[in-house]
Design a protein around this motif. Structure first.
Motif, PDB file in Angstrom:
ATOM      1  N   LEU A 284       1.002  -1.153  -0.061  1.00  0.00           N
ATOM      2  CA  LEU A 284       0.133   0.022  -0.120  1.00  0.00           C
ATOM      3  C   LEU A 284       0.895   1.158  -0.087  1.00  0.00           C
ATOM      4  O   LEU A 284       0.458   2.260  -0.592  1.00  0.00           O
ATOM      5  CB  LEU A 284      -0.880  -0.113   1.132  1.00  0.00           C
ATOM      6  CG  LEU A 284      -2.014  -1.166   1.174  1.00  0.00           C
ATOM      7  CD1 LEU A 284      -2.699  -0.928   2.315  1.00  0.00           C
ATOM      8  CD2 LEU A 284      -2.914  -0.975   0.059  1.00  0.00           C
TER       9      LEU A 284
ATOM     10  N   LYS B  12       0.664   4.168  -2.718  1.00  0.00           N
ATOM     11  CA  LYS B  12       0.526   5.605  -2.254  1.00  0.00           C
ATOM     12  C   LYS B  12       1.754   6.111  -2.861  1.00  0.00           C
ATOM     13  O   LYS B  12       1.209   7.385  -3.426  1.00  0.00           O
ATOM     14  CB  LYS B  12       0.486   5.730  -0.831  1.00  0.00           C
ATOM     15  CG  LYS B  12       0.327   7.257  -0.504  1.00  0.00           C
ATOM     16  CD  LYS B  12       0.228   7.110   1.139  1.00  0.00           C
ATOM     17  CE  LYS B  12       0.059   8.469   1.573  1.00  0.00           C
ATOM     18  NZ  LYS B  12       0.199   8.703   3.154  1.00  0.00           N
TER      19      LYS B  12
ATOM     20  N   MET C 272       1.262   9.419  -5.474  1.00  0.00           N
ATOM     21  CA  MET C 272       1.676  10.711  -5.038  1.00  0.00           C
ATOM     22  C   MET C 272       2.673  11.261  -5.954  1.00  0.00           C
ATOM     23  O   MET C 272       3.044  12.557  -5.821  1.00  0.00           O
ATOM     24  CB  MET C 272       1.984  10.679  -3.666  1.00  0.00           C
ATOM     25  CG  MET C 272       0.972  10.462  -2.638  1.00  0.00           C
ATOM     26  SD  MET C 272      -0.406  11.640  -3.133  1.00  0.00           S
ATOM     27  CE  MET C 272      -1.201  11.663  -1.858  1.00  0.00           C
TER      28      MET C 272
END
Length: 160
Positions: free
Chosen positions: A9, A13, A17
């Motif tokens: 995860l 992420k 980003m």
């Protein structure tokens, strides 16, 4: 197991980003969808009528009977024989060529020219440093001394 999940995860992420990756992809998809409509309209509104001057405006209607006798019903479904639908291939090829031409001439070529102009404006960093005036004068001095000595001599003759 929670460390692995956090790692996966966390990696996802980080991917989301990263500056521009997902946004650039989303913009490309939206523009591509809109661009597809434009190209399809050009093919149906301009190219098909030009081709229609030599036959029919519907390129999808062009077909050849490979194994006959060939028959189609009123809905255009083949009921007997084997048809080669070469008109749809021509239509798809024209759509591809128009898309490629528009992308190249209206997007890539102007972008390349702009990048070339930008590159010409900024100084080249990979060029070797130019010698200073002092270094050039020292080279000239050394060359003149070498010429005065003559071949194979180590002493400098006195000036006249």
């Amino acid at each position: 197991m929670s460390e692995k999940r956090t790692g996966i995860l966390g990696g996802f992420k980080a991917f989301l980003m990263r500056a521009g990756n997902v946004i650039d992809l989303a913009v490309a998809v939206v523009i591509g969808a809109a661009f597809t409509n434009i190209v399809n309209s050009v093919v149906k509104g301009v190219i098909n009528p030009i081709v229609g001057a030599f036959g029919t405006t519907d390129l999808d209607g062009y077909a050849a009977c490979l194994k006959g006798p060939c028959e189609k019903n009123a809905a255009g479904v083949v009921t007997k024989g084997v048809f080669i639908q070469w008109g749809s291939v021509v239509s798809a090829s024209l759509t591809f060529l128009i898309t490629a031409a528009v992308v190249y001439f209206l997007m890539l070529l102007p972008m390349k020219r702009w990048q070339d102009r930008q590159a010409a404006r900024r100084p080249e960093e990979n060029e070797p440093a130019q010698p200073t005036e002092i270094e050039l004068l020292a080279q000239i001095r050394d060359t003149l001394i070498e010429q005065r000595r003559g071949p194979g001599t180590d002493s400098v003759p006195a000036p006249r």
